[in-house]
Design a protein around this motif. Structure first.
Motif, short mmCIF file in Angstrom:
data_model
loop_
_atom_site.label_atom_id
_atom_site.label_comp_id
_atom_site.label_asym_id
_atom_site.label_seq_id
_atom_site.Cartn_x
_atom_site.Cartn_y
_atom_site.Cartn_z
N GLU A 21 38.80 35.90 50.24
CA GLU A 21 37.75 35.90 51.24
C GLU A 21 37.13 34.51 51.37
N ALA A 22 36.40 34.27 52.45
CA ALA A 22 35.72 32.99 52.65
C ALA A 22 34.75 32.75 51.50
N ARG A 23 34.76 31.53 50.98
CA ARG A 23 33.86 31.12 49.90
C ARG A 23 34.03 31.96 48.64
N GLU A 24 35.27 32.35 48.38
CA GLU A 24 35.59 33.09 47.17
C GLU A 24 36.60 32.29 46.37
N ASN A 25 36.37 32.12 45.08
CA ASN A 25 37.31 31.41 44.23
C ASN A 25 38.56 32.25 43.99
N ILE A 26 39.66 31.56 43.70
CA ILE A 26 40.94 32.23 43.47
C ILE A 26 40.82 33.27 42.36
N ALA A 27 40.26 32.87 41.24
CA ALA A 27 40.14 33.80 40.11
C ALA A 27 39.30 35.01 40.48
N ASP A 28 38.19 34.79 41.18
CA ASP A 28 37.33 35.90 41.57
C ASP A 28 38.05 36.86 42.51
N ALA A 29 38.87 36.29 43.40
CA ALA A 29 39.63 37.14 44.33
C ALA A 29 40.62 38.02 43.57
N ALA A 30 41.32 37.44 42.59
CA ALA A 30 42.29 38.22 41.81
C ALA A 30 41.60 39.33 41.03
N LEU A 31 40.48 39.01 40.39
CA LEU A 31 39.75 40.03 39.63
C LEU A 31 39.23 41.13 40.54
#
Length: 294
Positions: free
Chosen positions: A152-162
């Motif tokens: 998502e916009a303004r979301e870090n890669i790690a946060d997106a995976a989690l």
């Protein structure tokens, strides 16, 4: 009357008092204006205002590029803006943004809209090297697969995976690393795609918890031995790109058995400076991914 209003504002007032409301200028001679800050106008008057403004910006203020923001509740202005020489640039749920390059003797250097989608793939391993797999409810692909999703916009890669793992199976896991990147050029809306294949870990307790699937998108979820998954056909065994990506996971498992794992990218995060445009906005940390000895 509209032309006089623009001129009067320019001579005696600051940019914040423009007929367009608060104008935002940039370091490249450009200007951003928001049709949402205009008084109520019909389409004919809006088009006249816009054409008069273009003359003002181009001939008197030497503006080079114009970014025109039209809120969705004034979407009827889009056609008038296109008639006045503006080109659609991008849209989001709240507005449509159009641009126009004003100099006649210079090529247009305004950056195009976003060219890439960004996705994540989640290789979730438990302590016995089982991988978490799902079957999706929609689409043509019905085989067992890892969890994937869009960042998502303004979301870090790690946060997106989690987030994707939690949404689709209901469990909380730990982010380990980025294994590899895939760059492809077959994505919706004629865009390219950058895909981050990520390694995540589930401890014994987590792996023993029941999987609660996201029923709107997922039909089944299960843990499967990773080697067994790699040999599934036609995906991923007979799909060269995926077979190569998953071979990296196999190498990680093998290296960990030997207590040495060098594959993948580690990460570091840094605070993101405050926005210059607004003190109200806060942003996630900036993350860099890099190779390093583990």
């Amino acid at each position: 009357a509209i032309s006089h209003e623009i001129s009067r504002k320019r001579k005696g007032c600051s940019a914040e008092e423009s007929v367009w409301g608060r104008e935002r200028t940039d370091a490249y001679g450009g200007i951003s204006v928001d049709a949402g800050e205009l008084p109520k106008l019909n389409i004919k008057n809006f088009e006249k205002l816009l054409n008069d403004s273009v003359v003002e910006w181009k001939e008197h203020r030497k503006i080079r590029g114009v970014w025109l923001h039209i809120p969705k509740n004034r979407a009827e202005f889009v056609g008038a803006a296109v008639t006045s020489g503006f080109a659609p640039h991008h849209a989001n749920p709240n507005e449509i943004v159009l641009t126009r390059w004003l100099p006649d003797d210079e090529p247009n250097p305004l950056p195009p809209g976003a060219s890439h989608h960004v996705g994540v793939g989640c290789v979730v391993l438990d302590p016995t090297n089982r991988v978490l797999l799902v079957k999706e409810k929609w689409g043509k692909f019905k085989s067992w697969k890892i969890i994937t999703g869009i960042v998502e916009a303004r979301e870090n890669i790690a946060d997106a995976a989690l987030r994707e793992v939690k949404e689709e199976t209901g469990i909380h896991v730990t982010f380990d690393r980025v294994i590899a990147l895939r760059h492809s050029h077959i994505a919706p809306f004629e865009k390219s795609d950058v895909f981050f294949l990520c390694l995540l870990r589930a401890d014994r307790y987590t792996a023993a918890q029941p999987l609660i699937v996201e029923q709107a998108e997922i039909t089944q979820a299960q843990w499967t031995d990773f080697n067994q998954f790699r040999n599934m056909s036609p995906y991923p065994r007979d799909t060269p790109v995926w077979d190569r990506l998953y071979s990296l996971v196999s190498n990680i498992i093998q290296e960990e058995d030997q207590q040495s794992s060098q594959i993948g990218l580690t990460r570091a995060t840094f605070p993101t400076p405050p926005s210059r445009r607004s003190t109200q906005n806060t942003y996630p940390p900036t993350t860099i991914y890099f190779t390093a000895d583990r």
